[in-house]
Motif scaffolding. Sequence first.
Motif, mmCIF file in Angstrom:
data_model
loop_
_atom_site.group_PDB
_atom_site.id
_atom_site.type_symbol
_atom_site.label_atom_id
_atom_site.label_comp_id
_atom_site.label_asym_id
_atom_site.label_seq_id
_atom_site.Cartn_x
_atom_site.Cartn_y
_atom_site.Cartn_z
ATOM 1 N N LEU A 127 0.814 -1.205 0.000
ATOM 2 C CA LEU A 127 0.000 0.000 0.000
ATOM 3 C C LEU A 127 0.853 1.262 0.000
ATOM 4 C CD1 LEU A 127 -2.795 -0.994 2.546
ATOM 5 C CD2 LEU A 127 -2.713 -1.371 0.070
ATOM 6 N N ARG A 128 0.293 2.313 -0.573
ATOM 7 C CA ARG A 128 0.974 3.595 -0.627
ATOM 8 C C ARG A 128 1.179 4.129 0.792
ATOM 9 N NH1 ARG A 128 0.902 5.108 -5.977
ATOM 10 N NH2 ARG A 128 -0.836 4.291 -7.216
ATOM 11 N N GLY A 129 2.321 4.754 0.982
ATOM 12 C CA GLY A 129 2.602 5.357 2.279
ATOM 13 C C GLY A 129 2.928 4.369 3.363
ATOM 14 N N THR A 130 3.375 3.162 2.989
ATOM 15 C CA THR A 130 3.736 2.149 3.986
ATOM 16 C C THR A 130 5.141 1.630 3.710
ATOM 17 O OG1 THR A 130 2.822 0.280 2.732
ATOM 18 C CG2 THR A 130 1.340 1.428 4.260
ATOM 19 N N PHE A 131 5.720 1.032 4.737
ATOM 20 C CA PHE A 131 7.065 0.476 4.702
ATOM 21 C C PHE A 131 6.926 -1.016 4.937
ATOM 22 C CE2 PHE A 131 11.536 1.176 6.858
ATOM 23 C CZ PHE A 131 12.071 0.151 6.089
ATOM 24 N N THR A 132 7.275 -1.829 3.931
ATOM 25 C CA THR A 132 7.185 -3.279 4.029
ATOM 26 C C THR A 132 8.578 -3.890 3.937
ATOM 27 O OG1 THR A 132 5.017 -3.277 2.945
ATOM 28 C CG2 THR A 132 6.182 -5.375 3.046
ATOM 29 N N ALA A 133 8.884 -4.795 4.863
ATOM 30 C CA ALA A 133 10.119 -5.566 4.797
ATOM 31 C C ALA A 133 9.796 -6.956 4.271
ATOM 32 C CB ALA A 133 10.773 -5.657 6.175
ATOM 33 N N VAL A 134 10.620 -7.441 3.352
ATOM 34 C CA VAL A 134 10.468 -8.783 2.782
ATOM 35 C C VAL A 134 11.644 -9.613 3.266
ATOM 36 C CG1 VAL A 134 10.284 -10.153 0.685
ATOM 37 C CG2 VAL A 134 9.297 -7.847 0.759
ATOM 38 N N MET A 135 11.330 -10.726 3.933
ATOM 39 C CA MET A 135 12.353 -11.561 4.547
ATOM 40 C C MET A 135 12.164 -13.018 4.151
ATOM 41 S SD MET A 135 12.700 -10.021 8.395
ATOM 42 C CE MET A 135 14.420 -10.533 8.460
ATOM 43 N N GLY A 136 13.144 -13.826 4.523
ATOM 44 C CA GLY A 136 13.053 -15.255 4.279
ATOM 45 C C GLY A 136 14.429 -15.870 4.250
ATOM 46 N N PRO A 137 14.497 -17.200 4.349
ATOM 47 C CA PRO A 137 15.796 -17.873 4.275
ATOM 48 C C PRO A 137 16.450 -17.656 2.916
ATOM 49 C CG PRO A 137 14.051 -19.362 5.036
ATOM 50 C CD PRO A 137 13.378 -18.137 4.524
ATOM 51 N N SER A 138 17.728 -17.953 2.834
ATOM 52 C CA SER A 138 18.428 -17.896 1.554
ATOM 53 C C SER A 138 17.729 -18.802 0.547
ATOM 54 C CB SER A 138 19.878 -18.348 1.745
ATOM 55 O OG SER A 138 20.559 -18.356 0.523
ATOM 56 N N ASP A 158 6.401 -1.220 8.749
ATOM 57 C CA ASP A 158 5.017 -1.355 9.212
ATOM 58 C C ASP A 158 4.554 -2.802 9.141
ATOM 59 O OD1 ASP A 158 4.524 1.549 9.402
ATOM 60 O OD2 ASP A 158 4.672 1.499 7.222
ATOM 61 N N ARG A 159 5.201 -3.558 8.265
ATOM 62 C CA ARG A 159 4.724 -4.901 7.946
ATOM 63 C C ARG A 159 5.918 -5.730 7.492
ATOM 64 N NH1 ARG A 159 1.730 -5.700 2.185
ATOM 65 N NH2 ARG A 159 1.155 -7.910 2.276
ATOM 66 N N VAL A 160 5.914 -7.009 7.865
ATOM 67 C CA VAL A 160 6.966 -7.922 7.443
ATOM 68 C C VAL A 160 6.325 -9.100 6.716
ATOM 69 C CG1 VAL A 160 8.841 -9.432 8.175
ATOM 70 C CG2 VAL A 160 8.457 -7.259 9.363
ATOM 71 N N LEU A 189 3.141 -10.252 8.722
ATOM 72 C CA LEU A 189 3.128 -9.801 10.111
ATOM 73 C C LEU A 189 3.075 -8.284 10.194
ATOM 74 C CD1 LEU A 189 6.126 -12.040 11.225
ATOM 75 C CD2 LEU A 189 3.701 -12.631 11.392
ATOM 76 N N PRO A 190 2.042 -7.720 10.827
ATOM 77 C CA PRO A 190 2.004 -6.277 11.026
ATOM 78 C C PRO A 190 2.840 -5.853 12.230
ATOM 79 C CG PRO A 190 -0.021 -7.258 11.841
ATOM 80 C CD PRO A 190 0.795 -8.375 11.268
ATOM 81 N N GLN A 191 3.825 -4.993 12.005
ATOM 82 C CA GLN A 191 4.667 -4.401 13.055
ATOM 83 C C GLN A 191 5.031 -5.412 14.151
ATOM 84 O OE1 GLN A 191 2.088 -0.988 14.019
ATOM 85 N NE2 GLN A 191 3.596 0.306 13.029
ATOM 86 N N PRO A 192 5.741 -6.479 13.804
ATOM 87 C CA PRO A 192 5.966 -7.537 14.788
ATOM 88 C C PRO A 192 7.086 -7.274 15.785
ATOM 89 C CG PRO A 192 6.953 -8.118 12.694
ATOM 90 C CD PRO A 192 6.255 -6.813 12.477
ATOM 91 N N GLY A 193 8.018 -6.378 15.504
ATOM 92 C CA GLY A 193 9.163 -6.176 16.393
ATOM 93 C C GLY A 193 10.254 -7.185 16.100
ATOM 94 N N ALA A 194 11.498 -6.820 16.434
ATOM 95 C CA ALA A 194 12.661 -7.627 16.059
ATOM 96 C C ALA A 194 12.630 -9.025 16.686
ATOM 97 C CB ALA A 194 13.941 -6.898 16.453
ATOM 98 N N ASP A 195 12.215 -9.134 17.951
ATOM 99 C CA ASP A 195 12.224 -10.433 18.615
ATOM 100 C C ASP A 195 11.268 -11.412 17.954
ATOM 101 O OD1 ASP A 195 14.089 -9.519 20.399
ATOM 102 O OD2 ASP A 195 12.660 -9.106 22.013
ATOM 103 N N ARG A 196 10.071 -10.929 17.636
ATOM 104 C CA ARG A 196 9.100 -11.831 17.006
ATOM 105 C C ARG A 196 9.536 -12.205 15.592
ATOM 106 N NH1 ARG A 196 2.877 -10.868 15.167
ATOM 107 N NH2 ARG A 196 2.361 -13.054 14.796
ATOM 108 N N ILE A 197 10.135 -11.259 14.879
ATOM 109 C CA ILE A 197 10.634 -11.563 13.532
ATOM 110 C C ILE A 197 11.679 -12.669 13.610
ATOM 111 C CG2 ILE A 197 11.911 -10.661 11.559
ATOM 112 C CD1 ILE A 197 10.696 -7.886 12.288
ATOM 113 N N ALA A 198 12.635 -12.520 14.539
ATOM 114 C CA ALA A 198 13.680 -13.527 14.695
ATOM 115 C C ALA A 198 13.084 -14.883 15.069
ATOM 116 C CB ALA A 198 14.677 -13.078 15.763
#
Length: 264
Positions: free
Chosen positions: A48-59, A226-228, A240-249
Amino acid sequence: MSVQSGQQYAARSVPLGTPAVRVEGLTRTYGTDRRRITALAGVDAAFLRGTFTAVMGPSGSGKSTLLQTAAGLDRPTSGRVWIGDTELSGLSETRLTVLRRDRIGFVFQAFNLIGALTVEENILLPARLAGIRIDSGWLAHVVERVDLAERLAHRPAELSGGQQQRVAIARALAMRPEVIFADEPTGALDTQTAAEVLGLLRSLVDEHGQTLVMVTHDPVAASYADRVVVLADGRIVRDLPQPGADRIAEQLASLGRRRVTREV
């Protein structure tokens, strides 16, 4: 050049909350029938416009391939991609090049600056190649925002890594893109400099309504978003909406344990 406010210079005058980027049934395979690798396996997503999304995953999960196909740098094997209301599959290479130049900004781990050019010349290069004159007020605002006003006459070799990445961010912003795609933008930076760059990227979303899609392997970097979106085996497995570093890990570790269990 007078510095104007971020409110006056938003990314583009488009409604927030509508998709800046959308992918539907996105697949990307490589190789031959005898040895075919599936990088993306039917991905549906909207950014969505005006949002920051991180895309993650294993190699090998497909995260960089998702960024490259969504940004029009690579053509999908099947499926569709929209930038705003423009569907990319029907565009010629020439029109796709123009769309990337005019409507998309890119920031990579390698800063991709031209060593023979000054900071100002690097920032203005895409516009000059396009024959476009950047509004002087917007340029002044961008330069001030990335804290490079005293460095415009310097060349990349005279800058720190963090300053070089700020030049790359300013270059991406110069054309006032609808969306910025960033691929591991802090991967070559130390922890403190990375935090400064991530804070800058976060502020572009908050203050300018910029849309940002960032691939990263770092849970701390992803926590600025804002979202991962987490990929595994070419599919989205977490959103995941705004999960924080610990939950992401924790989520990434969980995926790793499941892969090991399947292999055993």
